[in-house]
Scaffold this active site. Structure first.
Site, PDB file in Angstrom:
ATOM      1  N   LYS A 119      -3.549  19.131 -31.893  1.00 42.81           N
ATOM      2  CA  LYS A 119      -3.301  18.543 -30.568  1.00 42.81           C
ATOM      3  C   LYS A 119      -2.853  19.581 -29.550  1.00 42.81           C
ATOM      4  CE  LYS A 119      -2.871  13.908 -32.000  1.00 42.81           C
ATOM      5  NZ  LYS A 119      -2.182  12.761 -32.432  1.00 42.81           N
ATOM      6  N   GLU A 278      -9.945  10.822 -26.294  1.00 43.65           N
ATOM      7  CA  GLU A 278      -9.003   9.730 -26.049  1.00 43.65           C
ATOM      8  C   GLU A 278      -8.112  10.015 -24.846  1.00 43.65           C
ATOM      9  OE1 GLU A 278      -8.403   7.756 -30.419  1.00 43.65           O
ATOM     10  OE2 GLU A 278      -6.848   9.156 -29.783  1.00 43.65           O
ATOM     11  N   GLU A 291      -6.183  13.360 -27.007  1.00 43.23           N
ATOM     12  CA  GLU A 291      -6.719  14.178 -28.102  1.00 43.23           C
ATOM     13  C   GLU A 291      -8.212  13.909 -28.210  1.00 43.23           C
ATOM     14  OE1 GLU A 291      -5.857  13.100 -32.107  1.00 43.23           O
ATOM     15  OE2 GLU A 291      -5.963  10.951 -31.737  1.00 43.23           O
ATOM     16  N   ASN A 293     -11.065  13.306 -31.193  1.00 44.82           N
ATOM     17  CA  ASN A 293     -11.327  13.105 -32.621  1.00 44.82           C
ATOM     18  C   ASN A 293     -12.741  13.570 -32.923  1.00 44.82           C
ATOM     19  OD1 ASN A 293      -8.788  11.992 -33.153  1.00 44.82           O
ATOM     20  ND2 ASN A 293      -9.462   9.979 -32.476  1.00 44.82           N
TER      21      ASN A 293
END
Ligand code: ADP
Ligand code: ADP
Ligand code: MG
Length: 679
Positions: A119, A278, A291, A293
């Site tokens: 992150k 996100e 973040e 994914n």
């Protein structure tokens, strides 16, 4: 240069393994499943063409052990691996090892995994790419005191987060120094046990935001597109439970800006697979990157339902080197889709995980309904199977699609009504309650929805008068069917069964009805009064219910009405759209007697701290004789890799501590006792 993939090993389990197998089969590609002891009889094993045993039940001894997966690849000659989500899906070493073996990883390039898996690293990239980020301190924090210092600099409230975090784990909100200290330590512990990486950072906590994410798709030829957004604001413990696409909040212009920033971020790492960027979005539609994914997302079906794109197929084609055929202008968002994650968890006890055998598991039929809605159910379980303590307690993902949001919501209500699960606790009553709430209907949601709507925890829904009367009427017919069966069946009659009651007294929770019935050809005219002077109400009802069935489907004045009923003495425990009510059907004489019975008094447990789920005591934070304040942390229990802090409900004095660190506790085991009468 493209490579034709012939055999895919799925390095995962459960619904996502089944999901990948379905598309592989459609594309004519062979599949290999892997499984642990607990999954010997799992659905993904029976669905795959081949299956390889990889070890003991704990994921750390099977699904997370790279060497075992690599050996399974060599043994079966698989030429590609789909990692699903969780487990090794965002592990760059795994992707590197596959590369070394000449096996295709169905996911993005190693650099993308590495940069986005962290992150802190990904935020720094995002800032460079001009993506709007949550303000905070993008550096490592060494101890609790430094955490307090930084939290003060960022400004409370803050979010303390694990850099390696995922699945809502390793994350704590702090409103003051004490919470920052405590939160730093428990995030760190949780991150260490869940990810083997305890690096922590701190960012501003945005209050009551929405979670909105962008699906991107890139290939190995420099093409990147986005497939609209998903809104995933209904969350518990920072983990999604209901998702939808599109978002009821975004406007066209913001969608476009978010899509473009997401593509810009993906481009910085030559993103070449399906991925998700996100964001949290505040009430003024400011959005902040959280973040990325680098994998298939749990909630990908809602995007598939509104775009018509099979994301797993795209991932496989891209991994084989094909160019994206889809262009941005081809991406059309059509209609509305919703996903409800059905979890083995107890919504009445703060959504704590349940385990056990699925005595009944009967999902609604996957099909098009009368009003054009589509029902899709992604699952990895079957009736008789076990929800074990070893893995994620998700049972299924029920999705519906409709031409607009209203149709999709209605279809979801119907789907949940018809979803029958017994044997393990599940969250269907909660999901049903959300689907019926005015706030959800208006699309007025945020990640704080549960805390705002259920400040004292979810306690179920109160039946409205109309539904209570409908349930009373149907239960009357059920009692008649039972009596009919008893009368015609064995020939041995007890005095209860002799007459089929057509004049009964029905109690639904605190409501009382006098009901009479008249039957012709399978249709029943059920007349009820509620004991007041109000006029009697007539309902025309037919039901195909037979004794022994849990789901009761009836037609009431030509509208379908479905509830679940479990037998109890003199009646049923009825679950209907989030309500849970005891229904008693009695003859007038029995009703008179029942009135004379004393009411049962529940045991008082307010002076006890009970263990809310099966788990292990991580620490006891108080001592015998301590005075504790309402909200004070008393003990930490770990269950399913989550640390849960148990807090005092009232001011009290601890009088006895029954357990210690490392103890294994069952549900409702007494952790400590209090004296509260002093206050
Ligand atoms: P998503 O971000 O895909 O919407 P979540 O964040 O709720 O979904 O959950 C995905 C994460 O949860 C995974 O990255 C993993 O950490 C964890 N997870 C979910 N399912 C499993 C599973 N079957 N096994 C292990 N971990 C899982
Ligand atoms: P994970 O990797 O576990 O999915 P995320 O960073 O994506 O972690 O956050 C998960 C959820 O936690 C978000 O959807 C949001 O509800 C909440 N959250 C995370 N960071 C913040 C923040 N800074 N402010 C408010 N809520 C946040
Ligand atoms: Mg996330």
């Amino acid at each position: 240069m493209t490579k034709k993939i012939k055999k895919i090993l799925i390095a995962n389990r459960g619904e996502i393994a089944c999901r990948v197998i379905k598309t592989a089969r459609k594309m004519g590609i062979a599949t290999v499943a892997v499984y642990s002891d607990a999954d010997k009889n799992a659905l993904h094993v029976s669905m795959a063409d081949e299956a390889v045993y990889i070890g003991a039940s704990p994921a750390s001894e099977s699904y997370l052990v790279m060497d075992k997966i690599l050996a399974a690849i060599t043994d079966t000659g698989a030429d590609a691996v789909h990692p699903g989500y969780g487990f090794l899906s965002e592990n760059k070493d795994f992707a590197l090892k596959l590369q070394g073996m000449g096996v295709t990883f169905i996911g993005p390039n190693v650099r993308a995994i590495e940069a986005m898996g962290d992150k802190i690293a990904s935020k720094n990239l995002a800032i460079e790419a001009g993506v709007s980020c949550v303000p905070g301190h993008m550096g490592l924090i060494k101890d609790a005191e430094e955490a307090v210092k930084i939290a003060n600099k960022v400004g409370y409230p803050v979010m303390i987060k694990a850099s390696a975090g995922g699945g809502g784990k390793g994350m704590r909100i702090a409103y003051n120094d004490e919470e920052a200290r405590e939160g730093f330590q428990s995030s760190k512990n949780e991150a260490k046990s869940s990810f083997g990486d305890d690096r922590i950072f701190i960012e501003k906590f945005i209050e009551s935001p929405r979670h909105i994410e962008i699906q991107v798709l890139g290939d190995k030829h420099g093409n990147i597109i986005y497939l609209g957004e998903r809104e995933c604001s209904i969350q518990r413990r920072n983990q999604k439970i209901i998702e939808e696409a599109p978002s009821p909040f975004l406007d066209e212009a913001t969608r476009k800006v978010m899509g473009e920033q997401s593509m810009a971020l993906a481009a910085t790492v030559d993103y070449d697979s399906a991925g998700t960027v996100e964001y949290i979005v505040d009430k003024d539609m400011n959005f902040y990157f959280l973040e990325m994914n680098t994998r298939l997302q749990v909630e990908h079906p809602v995007t598939e339902l509104i775009t018509g794109v099979d994301l797993v197929e795209q991932m496989i084609r891209i991994a084989g080197g094909e160019k994206l055929k889809l262009k941005q202008k081809d991406v059309k968002l059509n209609g509305w889709a919703i996903e409800s994650r059905i979890y083995a968890e107890d919504p009445y006890r703060n959504f704590l995980p349940s385990i056990g055998r699925l005595i009944h598991y009967r999902p609604p039929t996957e099909a098009k309904t009368a009003n054009g809605a589509i029902v899709r159910n992604d699952t990895g379980v079957y009736e008789g199977g076990e929800i074990s303590m070893f893995y994620d307690p998700m049972i299924a993902k029920l999705c519906t699609w409709g031409e607009d949001r209203d149709v999709a919501v209605k279809a979801m209500q119907g789907g949940l009504d018809n979803f029958e699960i017994t044997g393990v606790g599940h969250n269907i009553p909660f999901l049903s309650a959300v689907m019926q709430s005015d706030r959800f209907e208006r699309g007025d949601i945020s990640t704080n929805y549960i805390a705002e709507e259920y400040p004292d925890g979810f306690e179920g829904v109160q039946l409205n008068a109309g539904d209570a009367r409908a349930i009373a009427s149907v239960c009357t017919l059920m009692a008649q069917k039972l009596a009919e069966r008893a009368a015609s069946g064995s020939g041995i009659l007890t005095h209860h069964d002799r007459a089929i009651p057509t004049d009964v007294r029905v109690q639904v929770g605190d409501r009382h009805y006098e009901i009479t019935t008249e039957s012709t050809n399978g249709s029943h005219l059920v007349t009820s009064t509620d004991g007041t002077d109000k006029a009697a109400i007539e309902l025309e009802i037919s039901t195909a219910w037979t004794p022994g069935q849990t789901l009761v489907t009836s037609l009431i004045d030509n509208e379908t009405f479905v509830f679940a009923a479990h037998p109890i003495p003199e009646g049923y425990n009825v679950q209907y759209r989030g309500s849970n009510t005891e229904v008693r059907v009695r003859t007038p004489a029995q009703a008179k007697l029942a009135k004379l019975m004393p009411e049962k008094i529940e045991a008082d447990t307010s002076n006890l701290l009970l263990c809310p789920m099966p788990g292990v005591i991580v620490s006891i934070l108080v001592e015998d004789g301590d005075e504790v304040q309402a909200g004070q942390a008393l003990a930490v229990v770990e269950a399913m890799k989550m640390e849960n802090t148990l807090r005092a409900e009232n001011k009290a004095v601890v009088t006895k501590i029954n357990v210690g660190k490392g103890d294994n506790l069952a549900v409702d085991a007494i952790i400590m006792e209090f004296e509260t009468s002093l206050y």
